[in-house]
Motif scaffolding. Sequence first.
Motif, PDB file in Angstrom:
ATOM      1  N   GLY A 184      45.135 -18.584  13.629  1.00 13.95           N
ATOM      2  CA  GLY A 184      44.540 -19.843  13.217  1.00 13.95           C
ATOM      3  C   GLY A 184      43.030 -19.895  13.287  1.00 13.95           C
ATOM      4  N   VAL A 185      42.406 -18.906  13.927  1.00 17.08           N
ATOM      5  CA  VAL A 185      40.951 -18.839  14.009  1.00 17.08           C
ATOM      6  C   VAL A 185      40.397 -18.610  12.603  1.00 17.08           C
ATOM      7  N   VAL A 186      39.275 -19.259  12.297  1.00 18.96           N
ATOM      8  CA  VAL A 186      38.645 -19.113  10.984  1.00 18.96           C
ATOM      9  C   VAL A 186      37.447 -18.173  11.117  1.00 18.96           C
ATOM     10  N   ARG A 187      37.453 -17.090  10.328  1.00 20.03           N
ATOM     11  CA  ARG A 187      36.419 -16.049  10.388  1.00 20.03           C
ATOM     12  C   ARG A 187      35.555 -16.085   9.133  1.00 20.03           C
ATOM     13  N   LYS A 188      34.247 -15.994   9.348  1.00 18.13           N
ATOM     14  CA  LYS A 188      33.290 -15.881   8.251  1.00 18.13           C
ATOM     15  C   LYS A 188      32.400 -14.669   8.526  1.00 18.13           C
ATOM     16  N   VAL A 189      32.501 -13.642   7.694  1.00 20.65           N
ATOM     17  CA  VAL A 189      31.610 -12.487   7.825  1.00 20.65           C
ATOM     18  C   VAL A 189      30.274 -12.908   7.233  1.00 20.65           C
ATOM     19  N   LYS A 190      29.267 -13.036   8.092  1.00 23.52           N
ATOM     20  CA  LYS A 190      27.971 -13.551   7.673  1.00 23.52           C
ATOM     21  C   LYS A 190      27.089 -12.488   7.022  1.00 23.52           C
ATOM     22  N   GLY A 191      27.443 -11.232   7.209  1.00 27.13           N
ATOM     23  CA  GLY A 191      26.683 -10.158   6.577  1.00 27.13           C
ATOM     24  C   GLY A 191      26.822  -8.878   7.356  1.00 27.13           C
ATOM     25  N   HIS A 192      26.417  -7.796   6.699  1.00 32.62           N
ATOM     26  CA  HIS A 192      26.504  -6.501   7.369  1.00 32.62           C
ATOM     27  C   HIS A 192      25.618  -5.477   6.685  1.00 32.62           C
ATOM     28  N   LEU A 193      25.261  -4.491   7.474  1.00 36.14           N
ATOM     29  CA  LEU A 193      24.619  -3.267   7.023  1.00 36.14           C
ATOM     30  C   LEU A 193      25.589  -2.150   7.363  1.00 36.14           C
ATOM     31  N   ASP A 194      25.201  -0.907   7.161  1.00 37.85           N
ATOM     32  CA  ASP A 194      26.100   0.205   7.485  1.00 37.85           C
ATOM     33  C   ASP A 194      26.470   0.242   8.963  1.00 37.85           C
ATOM     34  N   MET A 251      27.079  -5.699  11.962  1.00 42.82           N
ATOM     35  CA  MET A 251      27.810  -6.788  11.298  1.00 42.82           C
ATOM     36  C   MET A 251      27.732  -8.047  12.156  1.00 42.82           C
ATOM     37  N   LEU A 252      27.578  -9.199  11.489  1.00 44.09           N
ATOM     38  CA  LEU A 252      27.570 -10.493  12.152  1.00 44.09           C
ATOM     39  C   LEU A 252      28.736 -11.318  11.624  1.00 44.09           C
ATOM     40  N   VAL A 253      29.555 -11.853  12.550  1.00 47.76           N
ATOM     41  CA  VAL A 253      30.765 -12.590  12.192  1.00 47.76           C
ATOM     42  C   VAL A 253      30.791 -13.904  12.971  1.00 47.76           C
ATOM     43  N   GLU A 254      31.023 -15.012  12.253  1.00 49.80           N
ATOM     44  CA  GLU A 254      31.145 -16.337  12.865  1.00 49.80           C
ATOM     45  C   GLU A 254      32.616 -16.702  12.929  1.00 49.80           C
ATOM     46  N   LEU A 255      33.058 -17.184  14.095  1.00 51.22           N
ATOM     47  CA  LEU A 255      34.468 -17.546  14.271  1.00 51.22           C
ATOM     48  C   LEU A 255      34.585 -18.959  14.821  1.00 51.22           C
ATOM     49  N   HIS A 256      35.426 -19.756  14.166  1.00 51.80           N
ATOM     50  CA  HIS A 256      35.668 -21.146  14.557  1.00 51.80           C
ATOM     51  C   HIS A 256      37.046 -21.234  15.209  1.00 51.80           C
ATOM     52  N   TRP A 257      37.070 -21.724  16.436  1.00 54.54           N
ATOM     53  CA  TRP A 257      38.277 -21.779  17.244  1.00 54.54           C
ATOM     54  C   TRP A 257      38.648 -23.222  17.567  1.00 54.54           C
ATOM     55  N   LYS A 258      39.933 -23.462  17.724  1.00 53.60           N
ATOM     56  CA  LYS A 258      40.465 -24.723  18.244  1.00 53.60           C
ATOM     57  C   LYS A 258      40.984 -24.456  19.655  1.00 53.60           C
TER      58      LYS A 258
END
Length: 106
Positions: free
Chosen positions: A16-26, A29-36
């Motif tokens: 149920g967690v919502v993941r947004k890959v905010k960007g990456h290089l080789d 990587m930066l990932v935002e996760l929204h939790w309840k």
Amino acid sequence: MFVLDSEVKSVTLENGVVRKVKGHLDDLMLVELHWKAGQVGAMHTHPHRQCTYVLSGAFESNVEGTKQVLHAGDCVYTAGDQQHGLTALEDGVILDVFTPVREDFI
């Protein structure tokens, strides 16, 4: 590279967690996760090094059996292949930074 949040697609994970890959290089990587509250990131391992930064909410982090409650502004570092997991104690958002990039997230 610029990443505009309005252009980033979100993915809802099995827990149920919502993941947004905010960007990456080789190698980064930066990932935002929204939790309840109550959602659990099961204990797991991967070869990537990881830093988890809490933007909001409260989480119980478990790294190799050592538990710590984290709040906004706190972070936890995980070496590659360390067993770790996370439980949301309240609604919140975290940023995960990985090196190298998580190809399985792309």
